[in-house]
Design an enzyme around this catalytic site. Sequence first.
Site, PDB file in Angstrom:
ATOM      1  N   ASP A   1       0.870  -1.176   0.000  1.00 25.43           N
ATOM      2  CA  ASP A   1       0.000   0.000   0.000  1.00 25.43           C
ATOM      3  C   ASP A   1       0.906   1.225   0.000  1.00 25.43           C
ATOM      4  O   ASP A   1       1.707   1.413   0.923  1.00 25.43           O
ATOM      5  CB  ASP A   1      -0.898   0.021   1.243  1.00 25.43           C
ATOM      6  CG  ASP A   1      -1.954  -1.076   1.199  1.00 25.43           C
ATOM      7  OD1 ASP A   1      -2.450  -1.382   0.105  1.00 25.43           O
ATOM      8  OD2 ASP A   1      -2.278  -1.628   2.265  1.00 25.43           O
TER       9      ASP A   1
ATOM     10  N   ASP B   1     -13.836  -3.286  -1.903  1.00 27.34           N
ATOM     11  CA  ASP B   1     -13.714  -3.057  -0.459  1.00 27.34           C
ATOM     12  C   ASP B   1     -15.125  -3.029   0.113  1.00 27.34           C
ATOM     13  O   ASP B   1     -15.966  -2.251  -0.350  1.00 27.34           O
ATOM     14  CB  ASP B   1     -13.035  -1.713  -0.172  1.00 27.34           C
ATOM     15  CG  ASP B   1     -11.628  -1.633  -0.738  1.00 27.34           C
ATOM     16  OD1 ASP B   1     -10.985  -2.688  -0.887  1.00 27.34           O
ATOM     17  OD2 ASP B   1     -11.172  -0.509  -1.032  1.00 27.34           O
TER      18      ASP B   1
END
Length: 251
Positions: free
Chosen positions: A11, A130
């Site tokens: 990330d 998500d």
Amino acid sequence: MLTKRIIPCLDIKNGRTVKGINFVDLRDAGDPVELAEIHAKAGADELVFLDISATEEKRKTLAELVYHVAETINIPFTVGGGISSVEDVDILLKNGADKVSINSSAVKRPDLINELVAKFGSQCIVVAIDAKQIDEQWKVHLVGGKVPTELDLFDWAKEVEERGAGEILFTSMDHDGTKNGFANQALAELSALVNIPVIASGGAGTISHFTDTFKDGKADAALAASVFHFKEIEINTLKKELKEEGIPVRI
């Protein structure tokens, strides 16, 4: 039987690898190029690179950084963050990405999936989803989990497959960074619903969590971040234990 894949995730924020809990409280985890090389040498099957603030900051993924990572590793490499057009994908593939991951842009304009598949092929289009549970319903969230929608996880996953995506990367926001295990019930439902590979993300803390997500969650691949970045789990050790549990992996 197809081998199950172990996928470290980088990330990226401001050019550095970061890791948070439930999508917040980010902390530095190191240089992405160095980490990519370490993971590739440690036996990772693939690598995912997500520029987590690109969509929120309305800018494109860092193509130069993608190029340097791709130069360093010899395993399949998926890049996501801020991708909203055929041109964006073209730039990333030319800079060394093997696949791209789209999320918010696909929900906002689902035809984007069809356009990318028509241009580049299903095999390199991953749709990331998500989601978190709200009143016992899994609801899709956008912009790094900051924007809730009324979209149901399972309805969207089915549409994603019908539009030609090659894989789904499902992250449970409720499990992300908690190290309490993956969302195996939702994963098993997803895997039964669609015929494309499902990557489990969110919740890895122990080797048994990986075993459970392959056995109970029926996941095709498992993605994790901090447990690999901070060497809490060694990829080679993980794969050996998975193999002993009868789970097919590449060693």
